[in-house]
Scaffold this motif. Structure first.
Motif, short mmCIF file in Angstrom:
data_model
loop_
_atom_site.label_atom_id
_atom_site.label_comp_id
_atom_site.label_asym_id
_atom_site.label_seq_id
_atom_site.Cartn_x
_atom_site.Cartn_y
_atom_site.Cartn_z
N GLY A 15 0.80 -1.22 0.00
CA GLY A 15 0.00 0.00 0.00
C GLY A 15 0.82 1.26 0.00
O GLY A 15 0.29 2.36 -0.25
N GLY A 16 2.11 1.13 0.26
CA GLY A 16 2.98 2.29 0.31
C GLY A 16 3.45 2.74 -1.05
O GLY A 16 3.05 2.18 -2.09
N SER A 17 4.33 3.74 -1.04
CA SER A 17 4.83 4.33 -2.29
C SER A 17 6.35 4.47 -2.25
O SER A 17 6.94 4.65 -1.17
N LEU A 18 6.94 4.39 -3.42
CA LEU A 18 8.37 4.64 -3.58
C LEU A 18 8.58 5.38 -4.89
O LEU A 18 7.78 5.23 -5.83
N ARG A 19 9.65 6.11 -4.96
CA ARG A 19 10.03 6.76 -6.22
C ARG A 19 11.45 6.38 -6.57
O ARG A 19 12.38 6.65 -5.81
N LEU A 20 11.60 5.74 -7.71
CA LEU A 20 12.91 5.31 -8.18
C LEU A 20 13.48 6.35 -9.15
O LEU A 20 12.72 7.02 -9.87
N SER A 21 14.79 6.45 -9.14
CA SER A 21 15.48 7.38 -10.03
C SER A 21 16.56 6.64 -10.81
O SER A 21 17.14 5.66 -10.33
N CYS A 22 16.83 7.15 -11.99
CA CYS A 22 17.87 6.57 -12.83
C CYS A 22 18.52 7.69 -13.62
O CYS A 22 17.81 8.50 -14.23
N THR A 23 19.83 7.74 -13.60
CA THR A 23 20.54 8.71 -14.42
C THR A 23 21.41 7.97 -15.43
O THR A 23 21.92 6.88 -15.16
N ALA A 24 21.58 8.59 -16.60
CA ALA A 24 22.34 7.97 -17.68
C ALA A 24 23.49 8.88 -18.10
O ALA A 24 23.34 10.11 -18.12
N SER A 25 24.60 8.26 -18.48
CA SER A 25 25.81 9.03 -18.83
C SER A 25 25.87 9.28 -20.33
O SER A 25 26.79 8.81 -21.01
N THR A 26 24.91 10.04 -20.84
CA THR A 26 24.91 10.39 -22.25
C THR A 26 24.28 11.76 -22.45
O THR A 26 23.27 12.08 -21.82
N SER A 27 24.87 12.53 -23.34
CA SER A 27 24.32 13.84 -23.64
C SER A 27 23.16 13.75 -24.63
O SER A 27 22.47 14.74 -24.87
N ARG A 71 10.36 11.69 -17.04
CA ARG A 71 11.78 11.89 -17.35
C ARG A 71 12.13 13.37 -17.26
O ARG A 71 11.26 14.24 -17.38
N ASP A 72 13.40 13.62 -17.06
CA ASP A 72 13.95 14.96 -17.03
C ASP A 72 15.16 14.96 -17.96
O ASP A 72 16.22 14.48 -17.59
N ASN A 73 14.98 15.49 -19.15
CA ASN A 73 16.05 15.44 -20.14
C ASN A 73 17.21 16.38 -19.81
O ASN A 73 18.30 16.24 -20.37
N ILE A 74 16.97 17.35 -18.94
CA ILE A 74 18.06 18.23 -18.50
C ILE A 74 18.98 17.47 -17.55
O ILE A 74 20.21 17.61 -17.62
N GLN A 75 18.39 16.68 -16.69
CA GLN A 75 19.16 15.90 -15.72
C GLN A 75 19.57 14.53 -16.25
O GLN A 75 20.25 13.77 -15.55
N ASN A 76 19.19 14.21 -17.49
CA ASN A 76 19.45 12.87 -18.05
C ASN A 76 18.91 11.79 -17.12
O ASN A 76 19.59 10.80 -16.82
N ALA A 77 17.69 12.00 -16.66
CA ALA A 77 17.12 11.10 -15.65
C ALA A 77 15.74 10.61 -16.04
O ALA A 77 14.98 11.29 -16.74
#
Length: 114
Positions: A15-27, A71-77
């Protein structure tokens, strides 16, 4: 090869919540269709959610209405907001492109207890 780094997993009661993040090493991150995958113990890795370069999204039936990818294309995330978690959501979560073009990261463990 592009590398990714996932974070944000943990232990949660059902019933709970989580937020996952991922960053990538590409411009060129904004050009890729990104996805989240998960692998439960003893099972194959499965596709959970996709966000195209245009921002359109799609979800596996098992998570539709509960998970939200953005997604956040500024943060590559790329992010995965998981709500109303169930024990069946337990597994290691990975991000990659829709075509699995990046090197797989270590993933982030999500454990949901009943």
């Amino acid at each position: 090869q592009v590398q990714v780094a996932e974070s944000g997993g943990g232990w949660m009661q059902a019933g709970g919540s989580l937020r996952l993040s991922c960053t990538a090493s590409t411009s060129r991150f904004s050009e890729y269709h990104m996805a989240w995958y998960r692998q439960a113990p003893g099972k194959e890795r499965e596709l959970v959610a996709i966000i195209n370069s245009s921002g359109s999204t799609s979800y596996a039936d098992s998570v539709k209405g509960r998970f939200d990818i953005d997604r956040d294309n500024i943060q590559n995330a790329v992010y995965l907001r998981m709500n109303s978690l169930k024990p069946d959501d337990t597994g290691v979560y990975y991000c990659n492109t829709r075509r699995r073009e990046f090197r797989w990261g270590q993933g982030t463990q999500v454990t949901v207890s009943s």
